[in-house]
Design a protein around this motif. Sequence first.
Motif, PDB file in Angstrom:
ATOM      1  N   THR A   1       5.873   6.491  10.331  1.00  0.00           N
ATOM      2  CA  THR A   1       5.771   5.078   9.973  1.00  0.00           C
ATOM      3  C   THR A   1       4.422   4.726   9.342  1.00  0.00           C
ATOM      4  O   THR A   1       4.172   3.567   9.014  1.00  0.00           O
TER       5      THR A   1
ATOM      6  N   ASP B   1       1.391   5.240  10.772  1.00  0.00           N
ATOM      7  CA  ASP B   1       0.357   4.895  11.749  1.00  0.00           C
ATOM      8  C   ASP B   1      -0.466   6.120  12.132  1.00  0.00           C
ATOM      9  O   ASP B   1       0.030   7.243  12.144  1.00  0.00           O
TER      10      ASP B   1
ATOM     11  N   ARG C   1       9.893   2.794   7.268  1.00  0.00           N
ATOM     12  CA  ARG C   1       9.994   1.759   8.307  1.00  0.00           C
ATOM     13  C   ARG C   1      11.351   1.088   8.128  1.00  0.00           C
ATOM     14  O   ARG C   1      11.540   0.312   7.195  1.00  0.00           O
ATOM     15  N   SER C   2      12.268   1.429   8.992  1.00  0.00           N
ATOM     16  CA  SER C   2      13.659   1.009   8.837  1.00  0.00           C
ATOM     17  C   SER C   2      13.957  -0.273   9.602  1.00  0.00           C
ATOM     18  O   SER C   2      13.527  -0.435  10.747  1.00  0.00           O
TER      19      SER C   2
ATOM     20  N   MET D   1      13.739  -7.207   8.746  1.00  0.00           N
ATOM     21  CA  MET D   1      12.561  -6.553   8.183  1.00  0.00           C
ATOM     22  C   MET D   1      11.400  -7.524   8.046  1.00  0.00           C
ATOM     23  O   MET D   1      11.557  -8.636   7.537  1.00  0.00           O
ATOM     24  N   THR D   2      10.222  -7.070   8.483  1.00  0.00           N
ATOM     25  CA  THR D   2       9.039  -7.914   8.382  1.00  0.00           C
ATOM     26  C   THR D   2       8.355  -7.675   7.033  1.00  0.00           C
ATOM     27  O   THR D   2       8.505  -6.627   6.396  1.00  0.00           O
TER      28      THR D   2
ATOM     29  N   GLU E   1       5.248  -7.235   6.757  1.00  0.00           N
ATOM     30  CA  GLU E   1       4.278  -6.172   7.012  1.00  0.00           C
ATOM     31  C   GLU E   1       4.897  -4.801   6.762  1.00  0.00           C
ATOM     32  O   GLU E   1       4.282  -3.936   6.114  1.00  0.00           O
ATOM     33  N   ASP E   2       6.114  -4.593   7.275  1.00  0.00           N
ATOM     34  CA  ASP E   2       6.765  -3.298   7.077  1.00  0.00           C
ATOM     35  C   ASP E   2       7.146  -3.074   5.622  1.00  0.00           C
ATOM     36  O   ASP E   2       7.012  -1.959   5.090  1.00  0.00           O
TER      37      ASP E   2
ATOM     38  N   ALA F   1       3.937  -2.231   3.773  1.00  0.00           N
ATOM     39  CA  ALA F   1       3.385  -0.936   4.160  1.00  0.00           C
ATOM     40  C   ALA F   1       4.084   0.200   3.421  1.00  0.00           C
ATOM     41  O   ALA F   1       3.440   1.163   2.980  1.00  0.00           O
ATOM     42  N   VAL F   2       5.400   0.090   3.260  1.00  0.00           N
ATOM     43  CA  VAL F   2       6.155   1.128   2.558  1.00  0.00           C
ATOM     44  C   VAL F   2       5.808   1.121   1.073  1.00  0.00           C
ATOM     45  O   VAL F   2       5.593   2.176   0.459  1.00  0.00           O
TER      46      VAL F   2
ATOM     47  N   TYR G   1      11.831   0.853   1.123  1.00  0.00           N
ATOM     48  CA  TYR G   1      11.902   2.213   0.582  1.00  0.00           C
ATOM     49  C   TYR G   1      12.707   2.230  -0.712  1.00  0.00           C
ATOM     50  O   TYR G   1      12.291   2.822  -1.718  1.00  0.00           O
TER      51      TYR G   1
END
Length: 314
Positions: free
Chosen positions: A55, A57, A116-117, A123-124, A126-127, A130-131, A176
């Motif tokens: 993810t 991190d 980040r699924s 879905m946020t 942030e996620d 990030a992707v 993604y």
Amino acid sequence: MPEPGSPETGSPGPGFDGRVAVVTGAGRGLGRAYALLLASRGAKVVVNDPGGSLTGDGADSGPAKEVVDEITAAGGEAVACTESVATAEGGRAIVQAALDHYGRIDVLIHNAGIVRSASLKEMTYEDFDAVLDVHLRGAFHVVRAAFPLMCEAGYGRIVLTSSIGGLYGNHRVAGYGAAKAGMIGLSNVVALEGAAEGVKCNIIVPGAVTRMAEGIDTSVYPPMEPELVAPVVGWLAHESCSITGEMLVSIAGRVARAFVAETPGVYRPSWSIEQVGERIDDIRDTRDPWILPVVPSAHVDHIRDSFAMAMKGQ
């Protein structure tokens, strides 16, 4: 390192002697396979991987160092770089590592990625960001740093990574899918702007069992090791690569070209909503598709041919 022509490296042929390659996400999976193959053919490799989780991190210098150790133990040359592609500073530092250690950059393979699924309903932001930061913006960060250097040298090979998730979509991976689709547009521009300066850019659409397959039952899959994909990427990264602005798919031993196409469509001097519905089958008829090569002039060709249809219909 295995010699060219051995089972590990494929058919006999010229190698990468004197070339310097940067491979992002090279600490594991596909990137590791790419780095090992290029090094086995004589490339000096910057093995880039911050070593984070799936993810994105955390951080761990171990994966990149282990690949470097594997390459050097076999007689090759490599250096680890644990910077992240997710920032412009990181992208510049990754390319600078090639310059600092080897004085040049000839090959850039952007393979780094995270997942980040979540469903669209959950879905946020942030996620999602990030992707995109690792996949799409990450590609831009390293391309932006490497491309001027390649143009100045009059040579370069760039390989960006898309996915069937980018071509066709998939559930629970909007970030993604968007990032991988965006990679295609970026690659096309790099191919166009690099065409006159000896820089080629293509897309790999890989399918392999890596840690991204965690949680999926792969017991009934055919062989899908990263090593099956690596030779395709190796060819795209080689000076003998004869294409640019294209996409090659590699999954379970199958190698194919993916491409964008249009139907010839239907011309009318004016349209109503009802007329679109009446002609939708003709509009969607794929029997005689337009396939416009990105290089040298798909953008212009598209406009020219569309205008020609309009002028002919007048």
